[in-house]
Design a protein around this motif. Structure first.
Motif, mmCIF file in Angstrom:
data_model
loop_
_atom_site.group_PDB
_atom_site.id
_atom_site.type_symbol
_atom_site.label_atom_id
_atom_site.label_comp_id
_atom_site.label_asym_id
_atom_site.label_seq_id
_atom_site.Cartn_x
_atom_site.Cartn_y
_atom_site.Cartn_z
ATOM 1 N N UNK A 145 0.817 -1.203 0.000
ATOM 2 C CA UNK A 145 0.000 0.000 0.000
ATOM 3 C C UNK A 145 0.846 1.246 0.000
ATOM 4 N N UNK A 146 0.243 2.345 -0.444
ATOM 5 C CA UNK A 146 0.906 3.644 -0.486
ATOM 6 C C UNK A 146 -0.104 4.699 -0.048
ATOM 7 N N UNK A 147 0.218 5.421 1.005
ATOM 8 C CA UNK A 147 -0.679 6.446 1.559
ATOM 9 C C UNK A 147 0.077 7.766 1.664
ATOM 10 N N UNK A 148 -0.582 8.849 1.273
ATOM 11 C CA UNK A 148 0.004 10.169 1.490
ATOM 12 C C UNK A 148 -0.233 10.599 2.929
ATOM 13 N N UNK A 149 0.734 11.312 3.495
ATOM 14 C CA UNK A 149 0.619 11.758 4.879
ATOM 15 C C UNK A 149 -0.542 12.728 5.066
ATOM 16 N N UNK A 150 -1.001 13.351 3.997
ATOM 17 C CA UNK A 150 -2.136 14.258 4.097
ATOM 18 C C UNK A 150 -3.481 13.556 4.051
ATOM 19 N N UNK A 151 -3.491 12.251 3.799
ATOM 20 C CA UNK A 151 -4.750 11.509 3.762
ATOM 21 C C UNK A 151 -5.366 11.426 5.156
ATOM 22 N N UNK A 152 -6.646 11.109 5.210
ATOM 23 C CA UNK A 152 -7.362 11.068 6.484
ATOM 24 C C UNK A 152 -6.873 9.926 7.367
ATOM 25 N N UNK A 153 -7.088 10.088 8.684
ATOM 26 C CA UNK A 153 -6.734 9.016 9.618
ATOM 27 C C UNK A 153 -7.527 7.751 9.311
ATOM 28 N N UNK A 154 -8.773 7.915 8.880
ATOM 29 C CA UNK A 154 -9.601 6.747 8.588
ATOM 30 C C UNK A 154 -9.034 5.940 7.423
ATOM 31 N N UNK A 155 -8.509 6.634 6.420
ATOM 32 C CA UNK A 155 -7.916 5.913 5.294
ATOM 33 C C UNK A 155 -6.663 5.174 5.728
ATOM 34 N N UNK A 156 -5.862 5.812 6.568
ATOM 35 C CA UNK A 156 -4.665 5.150 7.094
ATOM 36 C C UNK A 156 -5.055 3.906 7.886
ATOM 37 N N UNK A 157 -6.107 4.013 8.697
ATOM 38 C CA UNK A 157 -6.555 2.864 9.494
ATOM 39 C C UNK A 157 -7.038 1.731 8.592
ATOM 40 N N UNK A 158 -7.767 2.086 7.533
ATOM 41 C CA UNK A 158 -8.238 1.055 6.610
ATOM 42 C C UNK A 158 -7.063 0.350 5.942
ATOM 43 N N UNK A 159 -6.054 1.142 5.578
ATOM 44 C CA UNK A 159 -4.876 0.556 4.935
ATOM 45 C C UNK A 159 -4.169 -0.411 5.876
ATOM 46 N N UNK A 160 -3.990 -0.006 7.120
ATOM 47 C CA UNK A 160 -3.324 -0.863 8.099
ATOM 48 C C UNK A 160 -4.117 -2.148 8.314
ATOM 49 N N UNK A 161 -5.446 -2.022 8.448
ATOM 50 C CA UNK A 161 -6.270 -3.212 8.669
ATOM 51 C C UNK A 161 -6.202 -4.153 7.465
ATOM 52 N N UNK A 162 -6.416 -3.616 6.263
ATOM 53 C CA UNK A 162 -6.399 -4.463 5.071
ATOM 54 C C UNK A 162 -5.075 -5.194 4.924
ATOM 55 N N UNK A 163 -3.988 -4.473 5.118
ATOM 56 C CA UNK A 163 -2.670 -5.081 4.971
ATOM 57 C C UNK A 163 -2.432 -6.121 6.064
#
Length: 217
Positions: free
Chosen positions: A101-119
């Motif tokens: 996965x690749x997330x920008x630091x400006x993305x929402x906390x919820x998107x970061x959480x979804x990425x962590x969970x999915x991975x």
């Protein structure tokens, strides 16, 4: 129990990411930290991890090379990259290199959480913006920006040039000889239809490969 390695050269970022990880995966998760490339590789060589959450560029490492090197040490490692660099330019390259996965630091906390969970459950994570970009690129078969015409190694060379490195520094960073580094630089200039690093920097700012200070983080 998940074993997570968080790599970033800023302690507040590392501690903040730990809080997010434990919120998503539970307080029993094991978390280690690395503050530079040397420490990251040492940790990977000494202990097995499920997930690596890392910034793109830290002292002692380069992004694309880091993904390849980390997977050589632990081939089942799931890597989530979190960076200020725009996903439209960088995401597809790192996903192709093996990142989950690749997330920008400006993305929402919820998107970061979804990425962590999915991975964490073995699923690759792609943002809605990335999905749209990949679909358009597949359907149209047209690069969305000139930097997409560069190969992975040419792109690495371009990033090093944008940091002010000359041919010798590029050859050292990528473990290639100077004549090969010079050849890659020539290919970058040719494909991007530019003549020098100044024009490379201008083009990179135009397409948001770098910020106004031309420094990647």
């Amino acid at each position: 129990m998940h074993k997570i390695l968080i790599a970033d050269d800023h302690i507040l970022v590392r501690l903040g990411m730990e809080l997010v990880v434990k919120e998503v995966l539970g307080s029993s998760v094991m978390v280690d930290f690395a503050s530079d490339g040397r420490e990251l590789y040492e940790k990977l060589a000494s202990k097995e991890y499920d997930i690596l959450i890392s910034d793109l560029n830290m002292p002692g490492m380069e992004g694309l090379g880091m993904v390849a090197n980390a997977l050589k040490i632990q081939d089942k490692l799931r890597i989530l990259l979190v960076s200020v660099n725009p996903e439209t330019i960088f995401a597809h390259r790192y996903l192709k290199a093996g990142a989950f996965g690749y997330i920008q630091k400006g993305n929402s906390d919820e998107e970061l959480k979804r990425a962590i969970y999915d991975i964490s459950i073995g699923r690759r994570y792609v943002t809605s913006g990335q999905a749209e970009q990949f679909t358009n690129a597949f359907l149209n078969d047209i690069p969305s920006n000139p930097f997409d015409t560069l190969s992975a190694r040419e792109f690495e060379v371009a990033l090093l040039l944008l940091k002010g490195n000359g041919v010798l520094e590029v050859s050292t960073a990528l473990s290639i000889n100077s004549s090969t580094a010079s050849t890659y630089r020539g290919r970058v200039f040719e494909k991007l239809a530019i003549k020098n690093v100044i024009e490379l920097s201008q083009l990179a700012r135009r397409y948001r490969v770098v910020g106004d200070d031309t420094m990647l983080r």
